[in-house]
Design a protein around this motif. Structure first.
Motif, PDB file in Angstrom:
ATOM      1  N   SER A 149       0.813  -1.221   0.000  1.00  0.00           N
ATOM      2  CA  SER A 149       0.000   0.000   0.000  1.00  0.00           C
ATOM      3  C   SER A 149       0.844   1.268   0.000  1.00  0.00           C
ATOM      4  O   SER A 149       0.327   2.364   0.241  1.00  0.00           O
ATOM      5  CB  SER A 149      -0.925   0.005   1.221  1.00  0.00           C
ATOM      6  N   ARG A 150       2.129   1.118  -0.267  1.00  0.00           N
ATOM      7  CA  ARG A 150       3.016   2.274  -0.238  1.00  0.00           C
ATOM      8  C   ARG A 150       2.928   3.060  -1.535  1.00  0.00           C
ATOM      9  O   ARG A 150       2.968   2.500  -2.622  1.00  0.00           O
ATOM     10  CB  ARG A 150       4.461   1.833  -0.005  1.00  0.00           C
ATOM     11  N   ARG A 151       2.862   4.387  -1.395  1.00  0.00           N
ATOM     12  CA  ARG A 151       2.793   5.262  -2.562  1.00  0.00           C
ATOM     13  C   ARG A 151       3.905   6.304  -2.561  1.00  0.00           C
ATOM     14  O   ARG A 151       4.034   7.071  -3.497  1.00  0.00           O
ATOM     15  CB  ARG A 151       1.425   5.994  -2.590  1.00  0.00           C
ATOM     16  N   LYS A 186       8.643   6.243  -7.057  1.00  0.00           N
ATOM     17  CA  LYS A 186       7.640   5.849  -6.075  1.00  0.00           C
ATOM     18  C   LYS A 186       7.462   4.336  -6.063  1.00  0.00           C
ATOM     19  O   LYS A 186       7.589   3.667  -7.089  1.00  0.00           O
ATOM     20  CB  LYS A 186       6.316   6.548  -6.370  1.00  0.00           C
ATOM     21  N   ASN A 188       4.848   2.506  -5.829  1.00  0.00           N
ATOM     22  CA  ASN A 188       3.759   1.954  -6.635  1.00  0.00           C
ATOM     23  C   ASN A 188       4.045   1.990  -8.133  1.00  0.00           C
ATOM     24  O   ASN A 188       3.276   1.454  -8.924  1.00  0.00           O
ATOM     25  CB  ASN A 188       2.447   2.685  -6.332  1.00  0.00           C
ATOM     26  N   ASP A 189       5.172   2.589  -8.543  1.00  0.00           N
ATOM     27  CA  ASP A 189       5.558   2.607  -9.952  1.00  0.00           C
ATOM     28  C   ASP A 189       6.586   1.532 -10.299  1.00  0.00           C
ATOM     29  O   ASP A 189       6.962   1.383 -11.466  1.00  0.00           O
ATOM     30  CB  ASP A 189       6.129   3.980 -10.334  1.00  0.00           C
ATOM     31  N   THR A 195      11.394  -4.228  -8.095  1.00  0.00           N
ATOM     32  CA  THR A 195      11.070  -4.530  -6.703  1.00  0.00           C
ATOM     33  C   THR A 195      12.021  -5.580  -6.143  1.00  0.00           C
ATOM     34  O   THR A 195      12.515  -5.454  -5.016  1.00  0.00           O
ATOM     35  CB  THR A 195       9.612  -5.028  -6.589  1.00  0.00           C
TER      36      THR A 195
END
Length: 267
Positions: A149-151, A186, A188-189, A195
Motif C-alpha cells: 500500500s506504499r505510494r 515511487k 507503486n511505480d 522490486t
C-alpha cells in the motif's frame, strides 16, 4: 548520523570490550543527555554488570544485571570511544562509564541521548519501529506485503523507521544506487524486477556496510581496525564520477534530505 551498519559495528566491539564487566564509575557532564537526575542515574549504574549490548534499529541497548537498560541513540554527530586518560579524544564527553579495562566515552550527544529504562519503558520507546531488514523473517514475500500500500518515494520511505529499522540518509542512497533506481521513484511505480532488485539491494548494502565497519571514520579505540572501512558509492559524492558510468553524481534535496544519485544509470 550512524545507521544500522555503524551501530552493528559498535555492538560487536562493545560486546568484546564490556560484556560481563562491572561499571565502576559514572560521570555525567550534561544532564540533558540522560532522562533522570544525575545522582539516581549514577546510583543505578554503579557496580552494575553489563550483561550484553544489543541493537534495535539505530539504537544500542545495554542490558544490566539489575534488569534495567541503557538506551543509546547517537543522533547527528554522536559517537563513542573506549580508551583511557592517555588516548581519550580531545572532545567534550557528555557521559563517561568506567570499566576495569578502560572508560567508555559518549561524545557529541548534543541531540542524542543515553536513557535508563526498565523493560516496559524500553518496549514502549521502541514499539513503533519497523522490521529489521537483516532479520531472517524479512523475506521477499514479507517485503511485498510491506510495500503493498506504499505510494511514497523510495528515499523518504526507506528512511522511515516505522517502515524498516536502521536505514538513514547514507544507506538509502547506496541501496537505490545498487538497485539502479532513482531515490525519487515511487514504490507503486516499480515493476517486479525493480522490486526484487530493491529488496536484494537492501540486504546486500547493509551486509556490506557491516562487514566493512560502516562509513563513519571515528575509531572506537586507538587501534580499531574495523570502523570506517565502508566506502560509499554515491553518498556525499556530488560531482564525482559514477562507479558504473562515470557520469557526475548529483545532489538533490528530497523532503529536505540530501540525496545523491546518478541521473543516467539510476532509472
Amino acid at each position: 548520523m550512524p545507521e544500522l551498519p555503524e551501530m552493528e559495528t559498535y555492538k560487536k566491539l562493545l560486546n568484546e570490550k564490556i560484556s560481563g564487566n562491572v561499571i565502576s564509575h559514572v560521570i555525567v557532564n550534561r544532564e540533558k543527555t540522560i532522562n533522570i537526575n544525575v545522582e539516581p542515574f549514577q546510583q543505578q549504574l554503579l557496580n552494575k554488570k553489563v550483561l550484553q549490548v544489543k541493537r534495535r534499529a539505530k539504537h544500542l541497548i545495554f542490558e544490566l544485571d539489575s534488569g534495567m537498560n541503557l538506551l543509546l541513540h547517537l543522533m547527528l554527530g554522536g559517537w563513542i570511544y573506549f580508551g583511557n586518560e592517555q588516548d581519550e579524544p580531545d572532545r567534550t564527553k557528555q557521559v563517561i562509564l568506567s570499566f576495569p579495562e578502560g572508560n567508555l566515552y559518549f561524545i557529541g550527544l548534543r541531540l542524542g541521548y543515553l536513557h535508563l529504562l526498565n523493560p516496559q519503558q524500553l518496549q514502549g520507546k521502541l514499539s513503533e519501529i519497523g522490521q529489521e531488514p537483516l532479520d531472517p523473517n524479512f523475506t521477499y514475500d514479507s517485503f511485498l506485503q510491506l510495500i503493498a500500500s506504499r505510494r511514497g518515494m523510495l528515499k523518504t520511505t526507506l528512511i522511515n523507521q516505522s517502515f524498516l529499522a536502521g536505514i538513514g540518509n547514507c544507506y538509502s542512497d547506496e541501496i537505490c544506487f545498487q538497485a539502479k533506481l532513482k531515490p525519487t521513484n515511487k514504490f507503486n511505480d516499480l515493476n517486479e524486477l525493480q522490486t526484487k532488485n530493491l529488496y536484494h539491494s537492501i540486504i546486500t548494502i547493509l551486509q556490506s556496510g557491516i562487514q566493512q565497519g560502516g562509513y563513519m571514520d571515528s575509531p572506537f579505540t586507538n587501534n580499531d581496525p574495523l570502523t570506517g572501512g565502508y566506502r560509499t558509492l554515491v553518498y556525499d559524492k556530488e560531482g564525482q564520477p559514477c562507479p558504473r558510468c562515470n557520469t557526475p553524481i548529483i545532489l538533490e534535496h528530497v523532503s529536505s534530505k540530501k540525496t545523491f544519485y546518478c541521473r543516467i544509470c539510476q532509472l
